[in-house]
Design an enzyme around this catalytic site. Structure first.
Site, PDB file in Angstrom:
ATOM      1  N   GLU A   1      36.796  26.299  39.278  1.00 55.08           N
ATOM      2  CA  GLU A   1      35.814  27.402  39.212  1.00 55.08           C
ATOM      3  C   GLU A   1      34.772  27.254  38.259  1.00 55.08           C
ATOM      4  O   GLU A   1      33.701  27.540  38.743  1.00 55.08           O
ATOM      5  CB  GLU A   1      36.671  28.803  39.043  1.00 55.08           C
ATOM      6  CG  GLU A   1      37.254  29.282  40.303  1.00 55.08           C
ATOM      7  CD  GLU A   1      38.727  28.625  40.114  1.00 55.08           C
ATOM      8  OE1 GLU A   1      39.519  29.193  41.284  1.00 55.08           O
ATOM      9  OE2 GLU A   1      38.958  28.122  39.195  1.00 55.08           O
TER      10      GLU A   1
ATOM     11  N   HIS B   1      45.055  39.770  42.152  1.00 61.62           N
ATOM     12  CA  HIS B   1      44.356  39.774  43.220  1.00 61.62           C
ATOM     13  C   HIS B   1      43.698  41.024  43.827  1.00 61.62           C
ATOM     14  O   HIS B   1      43.376  41.079  44.963  1.00 61.62           O
ATOM     15  CB  HIS B   1      44.929  38.876  44.193  1.00 61.62           C
ATOM     16  CG  HIS B   1      45.246  37.634  44.021  1.00 61.62           C
ATOM     17  ND1 HIS B   1      46.122  37.296  43.079  1.00 61.62           N
ATOM     18  CD2 HIS B   1      44.894  36.357  44.360  1.00 61.62           C
ATOM     19  CE1 HIS B   1      46.209  35.778  43.178  1.00 61.62           C
ATOM     20  NE2 HIS B   1      45.413  35.110  43.789  1.00 61.62           N
TER      21      HIS B   1
END
Length: 648
Positions: A383, A452
């Protein structure tokens, strides 16, 4: 190098040395504020590394970057004026010692975060590869940076894509306050082998050796040979920062070779007249004297400009009304259409992220790689490298759309958003724009668990320079995404995964929604309900329930979180005199608190009842459905809050 070239290199090294020594003196006198990290002793590596650089090559640098930027052509006047915090500085006094930049010269910035320039250099290298003109990027970093995740992610991505990137490690034998030998279990050369890229070792005190090595390396990289890691062994003569007591030094450095002495002896040994060598040093000193005099006389920035260049000017956007009739499609297809239309309309746009070429985990980008070959790019799970790729490419003239698979993962790459993308326009004094879009998604309600399901828009909205967008409908998703890609600012575009299947009218390719403009979706007279993303639908459902009870709720969809459309919110509040703010995030310390503060401050005279926030309970999202349902807020909680404020 021939004699003339070595003499010119010597003069450039003298310039760097004398400027650094002068900077240290000015800092000791109090003429330079903040922190200063000088590069005394590392002049040969800076000059040699960039001796064969082209004007269109890019560099990223470190907190110890004065020598690099001067070697790339930065004006000494601009340098000292910047360090003194003057308006005439290279970055108008907004960057300072650790953040000197000049994008017009390919200097994408020194950096106060160790290793952070490496992912940005990957983006700059990608942009130059896409241009096809043979330009490269050179990422300067110290030996300490090889322990950072940014180094590994950037090197891995550069190696995978065979980018035209030189990873130039100045091993000055110290990582801040520790010896390099105490920090790394393996030699730096093994790092290069681990990634399958070229490696060259060079005496960083010998400007001819560095320049000769870099001539070969640059030729290799320019020809498509892939990245190379160059390790220049040199020495940090002074402390980590000016004023460092250096208690960690033990005297083992005393026999170190001075790069200027080495070059001077070599010139004299070749028969270059002593006067020519002395004249080169005098010229360097005169340039530094001139730069100091210029900087001392230069005016300070006007305090009224403290917020100049936090964001780039936005293009005017007119939102045309949509006809409710016609074809309907789900939001995922609408988002795919927005990305495809942006790729078709502008060759500077590209997509990058984990599995985006395959369609991504939700199928949003499915088919785009086939339609736009070479511009929808799969990346490793990295990322920091993904966002840094976007930052560097955006600074280099492209319009990247990078994807973060889940909003929860923003913590992995927060530096590239918080300290790089959001601040670079400001820190360069408006010299650069970062037209980057970071697409991501979030949402509770599917037992995705605590890592999440988070709604983290408040974290991002708190960062000046960052735009945060959260659409609730397909047409808004299309119009805002197209506007975000065309905007000259870094935009975090947050989708809700539970809205992907929601159907709505198909917007035309011309449809745009202005960034920073809220929408009143349901008029009402009794209470204003402010919401965004999926909570808008919960608010509308609650409003229908309340209407049957005789309560008319006006629903305002923020659409953009930052910048906040205060005018629309306050205008609605003035009509209803009551407010409920509903968000999916936990209720404490969220965007709802900011909206509530707005209501009781600028909207004080409209206030007839307490402003109430509705949100998830202040804990992580649970996994078990029964617990998740108890944790999150929905239409019933919004309706209950409205009843409470209406009863006041």
């Amino acid at each position: 190098m021939n004699d003339d070239e070595l003499l010119a290199a010597y003069e450039r090294m003298c310039l760097i040395r004398h400027l650094e020594v002068r900077v240290a003196k000015l800092y000791a006198e109090g003429a330079i504020p903040g922190f200063v990290h000088t590069s005394v002793g590392q002049e040969a590596s800076a000059v040699g590394a960039l001796w064969h650089a082209r004007a269109d090559d890019a560099i990223t640098s470190t907190h110890r970057g004065h020598g690099h930027v001067l070697a790339k052509g930065l004006s000494p006047r601009g340098m000292i004026a910047e360090l003194m915090g003057k308006e005439a500085g290279a970055c108008r006094g907004r960057g300072g010692s650790m953040h000197v930049a000049d994008p017009a010269l390919g200097i994408l910035g020194a950096n106060g975060i160790v290793g952070a320039g490496l992912p940005i250099a990957v983006g700059a290298a990608y942009a130059r590869a896409a241009a096809g003109a043979g330009a490269v990027a050179v990422a300067f970093f110290g030996d300490g940076a090889v322990a950072t995740g940014a180094f590994h992610e950037a090197t891995n991505l550069a190696a995978l894509w065979r980018l035209p990137l030189v990873l130039f490690c100045e091993n000055n034998q110290y990582s801040e306050f520790s010896r390099a030998s105490d920090q790394h279990p393996v030699p730096i050369s093994q790092r290069a082998r681990g990634y399958g890229i070229g490696y060259r070792h060079v005496d960083g005190n010998d400007v001819e050796a560095v320049a000769g090595t870099m001539a070969e390396v640059l030729a290799h990289v320019r020809s498509g040979g892939g990245p190379v890691l160059v390790e220049a062994l040199t020495l940090r003569v002074r402390g980590h920062y000016e004023g460092d007591p250096q208690r960690y030094r033990d005297g083992r450095d005393e026999a170190a070779v001075d790069p200027l002495d080495l070059a001077q002896r070599r010139l004299l040994a070749r028969g270059v007249p002593e006067e020519s060598v002395a004249a080169a040093e005098r010229r360097a000193t005169e340039v530094v004297d001139d730069a100091e005099a210029f900087a001392r006389a230069a005016p300070l920035p006007d305090a009224a400009g403290v917020l100049d260049d936090v964001v780039a000017p936005r293009h005017p956007v007119v939102e045309a009304p949509l006809t409710p009739d016609g074809e309907l499609q789900n939001q995922s297809r609408t988002l795919r259409a927005a990305l495809g239309d942006a790729l078709a309309d502008d060759g500077r746009v590209f997509l990058a992220g984990i599995d985006v070429a395959g369609g991504n985990v939700f199928g949003i980008t499915r088919g785009l790689a086939e339609t736009h070959p070479g511009r929808v790019l799969d990346t490793p799970i990295a990322e920091t490298a993904i966002v840094g790729l976007g930052v560097g490419a955006a600074m280099s003239g492209l319009r990247p759309v990078v994807e973060l698979m889940y909003l929860d993962f923003v913590g992995v790459c927060l530096d590239q958003l918080m300290n790089q993308a959001a601040k670079l326009r400001f820190m360069t004094g408006g010299a650069v724009s970062v037209p980057l879009v970071l697409r991501t998604q979030f949402g509770s309600g599917r037992s995705s668990g605590s890592q999440h399901s988070q709604s983290l828009e408040a974290l991002l909205a708190h960062l000046p320079g960052l735009t945060v967008v959260m659409p609730s409908s397909g047409p808004d998703a299309y119009g805002l995404l197209r506007a975000a890609i065309e905007d000259d600012n870094p935009v975090v575009f947050i989708e809700h995964r539970l809205l992907y299947d929601q159907k709505s009218p198909v917007p035309p390719p011309s449809h745009r929604v202005p960034i920073g403009k809220a929408a009143v979706l349901r008029p009402g007279t009794d209470v204003t309900v402010v919401a965004w993303s999926r909570m808008v639908h919960h608010a509308l459902a609650a409003a229908e329930t309340l209407a049957a009870e005789g309560v008319e709720a006006e629903v305002v969809d923020l659409r953009t979180i930052a910048p906040l459309d205060r005018e629309t919110v306050l205008a609605s509040f003035a009509r209803t005199n009551r407010m409920v703010v509903a968000h999916e995030a936990v209720s404490d310390f969220g965007v709802g608190a900011e909206v509530a503060a707005l209501a009781v401050d600028q909207g004080f005279w409209s206030l007839d009842a307490p402003v109430v926030r509705v949100g998830a309970r202040p804990g992580p999202a649970p996994y078990a459905p029964v617990l998740e349902h108890a944790w999150e807020a929905g239409p019933d909680e919004i309706a209950a809050a409205v009843r409470r404020v209406v009863a006041c």
